[in-house]
Design an enzyme around this catalytic site. Structure first.
Site, mmCIF file in Angstrom:
data_model
loop_
_atom_site.group_PDB
_atom_site.id
_atom_site.type_symbol
_atom_site.label_atom_id
_atom_site.label_comp_id
_atom_site.label_asym_id
_atom_site.label_seq_id
_atom_site.Cartn_x
_atom_site.Cartn_y
_atom_site.Cartn_z
ATOM 1 N N ASP A 1 0.857 -1.189 0.000
ATOM 2 C CA ASP A 1 0.000 0.000 0.000
ATOM 3 C C ASP A 1 0.894 1.239 0.000
ATOM 4 O O ASP A 1 1.659 1.459 0.950
ATOM 5 C CB ASP A 1 -0.857 -0.040 1.284
ATOM 6 C CG ASP A 1 -2.157 0.713 1.156
ATOM 7 O OD1 ASP A 1 -2.170 1.752 0.490
ATOM 8 O OD2 ASP A 1 -3.155 0.258 1.753
ATOM 9 N N ASP B 1 -2.846 4.792 -2.418
ATOM 10 C CA ASP B 1 -3.837 5.449 -1.563
ATOM 11 C C ASP B 1 -4.215 6.846 -2.078
ATOM 12 O O ASP B 1 -3.349 7.586 -2.565
ATOM 13 C CB ASP B 1 -3.205 5.588 -0.165
ATOM 14 C CG ASP B 1 -4.167 6.082 0.882
ATOM 15 O OD1 ASP B 1 -5.099 5.347 1.222
ATOM 16 O OD2 ASP B 1 -3.974 7.221 1.379
ATOM 17 N N GLU C 1 -6.625 3.917 -5.446
ATOM 18 C CA GLU C 1 -7.867 4.343 -4.785
ATOM 19 C C GLU C 1 -8.219 5.725 -5.307
ATOM 20 O O GLU C 1 -7.462 6.667 -5.109
ATOM 21 C CB GLU C 1 -7.657 4.399 -3.269
ATOM 22 C CG GLU C 1 -8.946 4.694 -2.553
ATOM 23 C CD GLU C 1 -8.739 5.309 -1.178
ATOM 24 O OE1 GLU C 1 -9.603 5.110 -0.327
ATOM 25 O OE2 GLU C 1 -7.729 6.000 -0.957
ATOM 26 N N HIS D 1 -11.282 -1.838 4.363
ATOM 27 C CA HIS D 1 -11.027 -1.441 5.754
ATOM 28 C C HIS D 1 -11.636 -0.084 6.102
ATOM 29 O O HIS D 1 -11.485 0.379 7.227
ATOM 30 C CB HIS D 1 -9.511 -1.423 5.999
ATOM 31 C CG HIS D 1 -8.828 -0.371 5.174
ATOM 32 N ND1 HIS D 1 -8.616 -0.503 3.822
ATOM 33 C CD2 HIS D 1 -8.349 0.849 5.504
ATOM 34 C CE1 HIS D 1 -8.035 0.584 3.361
ATOM 35 N NE2 HIS D 1 -7.864 1.426 4.356
ATOM 36 N N ASP D 2 -12.299 0.555 5.133
ATOM 37 C CA ASP D 2 -12.924 1.865 5.381
ATOM 38 C C ASP D 2 -14.445 1.801 5.372
ATOM 39 O O ASP D 2 -15.101 2.838 5.497
ATOM 40 C CB ASP D 2 -12.506 2.864 4.285
ATOM 41 C CG ASP D 2 -11.032 3.201 4.327
ATOM 42 O OD1 ASP D 2 -10.452 3.198 5.428
ATOM 43 O OD2 ASP D 2 -10.456 3.467 3.258
HETATM 44 C C1 NOJ Z 1 -7.715 5.922 2.276
HETATM 45 C C2 NOJ Z 1 -7.419 4.781 3.191
HETATM 46 O O1 NOJ Z 1 -8.066 3.635 2.704
HETATM 47 C C3 NOJ Z 1 -7.896 5.186 4.552
HETATM 48 O O2 NOJ Z 1 -7.894 4.119 5.470
HETATM 49 C C4 NOJ Z 1 -7.042 6.322 5.032
HETATM 50 O O3 NOJ Z 1 -7.543 6.790 6.257
HETATM 51 C C5 NOJ Z 1 -7.031 7.467 4.034
HETATM 52 N N1 NOJ Z 1 -6.907 7.037 2.681
HETATM 53 C C6 NOJ Z 1 -5.887 8.396 4.315
HETATM 54 O O4 NOJ Z 1 -4.676 7.777 3.993
#
Ligand code: NOJ
Length: 548
Positions: free
Chosen positions: A97, A198, A255, A328-329
């Site tokens: 990541d 990310d 992402e 995970h979000d």
């Molecule tokens: C996206 C990530 O998936 C998340 O977990 C993170 O808090 C934010 N980007 C900031 O890096």
């Protein structure tokens, strides 16, 4: 010719919650090594680990203090090398990541940058003078509060799209980009099988910083609306591709919140910067604009069908799609898509069928294969997730009561995705001999790998069966995707067709029995989450894969 990562199943692993071999209450890399056979049993060929680099853990590793290191809580670089090589023996590649929009405020780059306005790294972050003694703009960070924080040493503000401890790097500075590409290449040289990148849509900032129309009672506007997807961003990302990805047998998945299906062609495919893009329209159905937990909108199955169709169509002839319903979000998918469902096992199987049979690479998220559910901690103080706190405070500032604000956290908190893996029915679900950093879900006595492995009808064995079908039926990987019954408001139906096979996938997402569907006869039933299948009918939450 398909690439290895198009044929495989990817697994997103949250290392902090996977398996603790040190007794500290947080997962370790050695724990992942121990469970590689488990991952292989799911047909997984790529494991995306959320960040394990040295970090103060303000955002659980998404605040990186050293891009070429391992946080001691996870183990050592030697552990990481062993993981990569042990995984390889089992046909699994490790995906790193890259958190390149921002670093930690404890990263030596930032510690130097903040010292003065004329040090060698003074321009590595986004610094601005105060405006009328206040923040340079009215932008709200994604975790709440101003996106600007004052720095005494420099007598300036710095920008942070996320938490104050996550200052944004200045990608306009070529030295910064070089340092980031070097860090990525460190992982390529170590044997990484790919990268998840990310928050990529934020790396290019607008030329001029201006106030935006406030979108809340706090007088601020989401930084996302002011900075995401700026013109010219793709130039940087193509440079990343040239400098890091090109010439290696790896994949990249970025992402990219806010990139719509019709823009995908610029981001992925033959002229794109990445191999795949995580876009969020199907997991953010309740947020028409920015993600504000206290103001969710209603959505329908037709909405879900529309956004899935858009992304399937957008990558039909060019590009490839990473399929996911959890990460995970996000809250757990059963609670998200079926909030009041009377048969969560059937619902989980139906979603699993969708995940593994749409066209693209499925990304299964840790615990999804066990049918995990959301947690509802009694108080906001029990939540670790930084965004849960930001959203809770925002809800209060918008006039919601504490009870209402907590209900939003129960529904959307990222902690639901982060509770420890449940390996068996022993204390702490076999995750740790110490005190788990986040409580284990109370259902662990029955929902755990050991128990579900022994139950032939479990969701875990359902996923194993789906993995076998993907392996044995080329239509599920290389086949085209052709929607059937696009206007039906209740079921998702499509064919996957290749030279040798024609498969139909029918999924009833409602708790109603559906009859009179105009469907042809099939030669055999490859998968069914109910005991029988009657042509043209689907039982509540029934899903089937038919060979036509
Ligand atoms: C996206 C990530 O998936 C998340 O977990 C993170 O808090 C934010 N980007 C900031 O890096």
């Amino acid at each position: 010719m398909m690439k290895w990562w198009q044929k495989t199943i990817a697994y997103e692993l949250y290392p902090k919650s996977f398996l603790d071999t040190a007794g500290n209450g947080t997962g370790t890399i050695r724990g992942i090594i121990q469970k590689l056979d488990y991952l292989a049993s799911l047909g997984v060929g790529a494991v995306w680990m959320t960040p394990v680099c040295r970090s103060p853990m303000i955002d659980n590793g998404y605040d990186i203090a050293d891009y070429c290191s391992i946080d001691p809580s996870y183990g050592t670089m030697d552990d990481m090398k062993e993981l990569i090589s042990e995984a390889k023996k089992r046909g699994i590649r490790i995906v790193i990541d890259l958190v390149f929009n921002h670093s930690s405020d404890q990263n030596p780059w930032f510690l130097e940058s903040k010292q003065s306005r004329d040090n060698p790294k003074s321009d590595w972050y986004i610094w601005r003078d105060a405006k009328d003694g206040k923040e340079p703009t009215n932008w709200r960070g994604i975790f709440g509060g101003s996106a600007w924080t004052w720095c005494e040493e420099r007598q300036q503000y710095y920008l942070h799209t996320f938490a104050a401890q996550q200052p944004d790097l200045n990608w306009a500075n070529p030295e910064v980009r070089r340092a980031l590409y070097d860090a990525a290449n460190f992982w390529v040289d170590l044997g990484a099988g790919g990268f998840r990148i990310d928050a990529i849509t934020y790396v290019k900032k607008p030329d001029v910083f201006t106030d935006g129309e406030p979108d809340g009672d706090d007088g601020m506007v989401s930084v996302h609306d002011m900075t995401a997807n700026q013109p010219g961003i793709l130039d940087y990302l193509h440079e990343f591709k040239r400098e890091v990805a090109d010439g290696h047998d790896i994949f990249t998945v970025a992402e990219a919140n806010g990139v719509s299906a019709d823009e995908l062609k610029y981001w992925v495919g033959k002229d794109g910067a990445f191999d795949m893009l995580f876009e969020f329209s199907h997991v953010n159905l309740e947020f028409k604009g920015i993600e504000t937990w206290c103001r969710p909108d209603p959505w329908t199955i037709s909405d879900l069908k529309r956004v899935l169709r858009d992304s399937q169509d957008a990558t039909k002839d060019n590009g490839w799609y990473p399929i996911f319903f959890e990460n995970h979000d996000k809250p757990r998918s059963i609670d998200h898509y079926f909030p009041s469902c009377s048969n969560p096992l059937s619902a989980a199987k139906a979603l699993g069928c969708l995940l593994m049979t749409l066209r693209g690479t499925p990304f299964l998220f840790q615990g999804e294969e066990l049918g995990y559910r959301n947690v509802a901690f009694p108080s906001i103080d029990d939540y670790n997730d930084i965004s849960s706190h930001g959203q809770y405070d925002f809800a209060l500032s918008e006039g919601f009561s504490e009870k209402e604000a907590l209900a939003c956290v129960h529904r959307f908190s990222r902690d639901s995705a982060r509770t420890p893996m449940q390996w068996d029915a022993s204390e702490n679900a076999g995750f740790t001999a110490g005190t788990p950093w986040l409580p284990v879900h109370p259902d662990y006595k029955t929902v755990n790998v050991k128990a579900l492995a022994e139950d032939p009808r479990s969701i875990l064995n359902w996923y194993r069966k789906l993995a076998e079908l993907r392996r044995d039926h080329p239509a599920l990987t290389e086949g085209t995707w052709i929607e059937v019954l696009p206007d039906d408001p209740d079921i998702i139906a499509y064919r996957r067709v290749c030279d040798t096979e024609d498969l139909s996938i029918l999924i009833n997402l409602t708790e109603d029995r559906i009859t009179d569907l105009p469907l042809g006869s099939c030669e055999s039933i490859l998968l069914n989450n109910k005991n029988d299948y009657e042509r043209g009918c689907l039982r509540p939450l029934q899903c089937v894969i038919l060979k036509m």
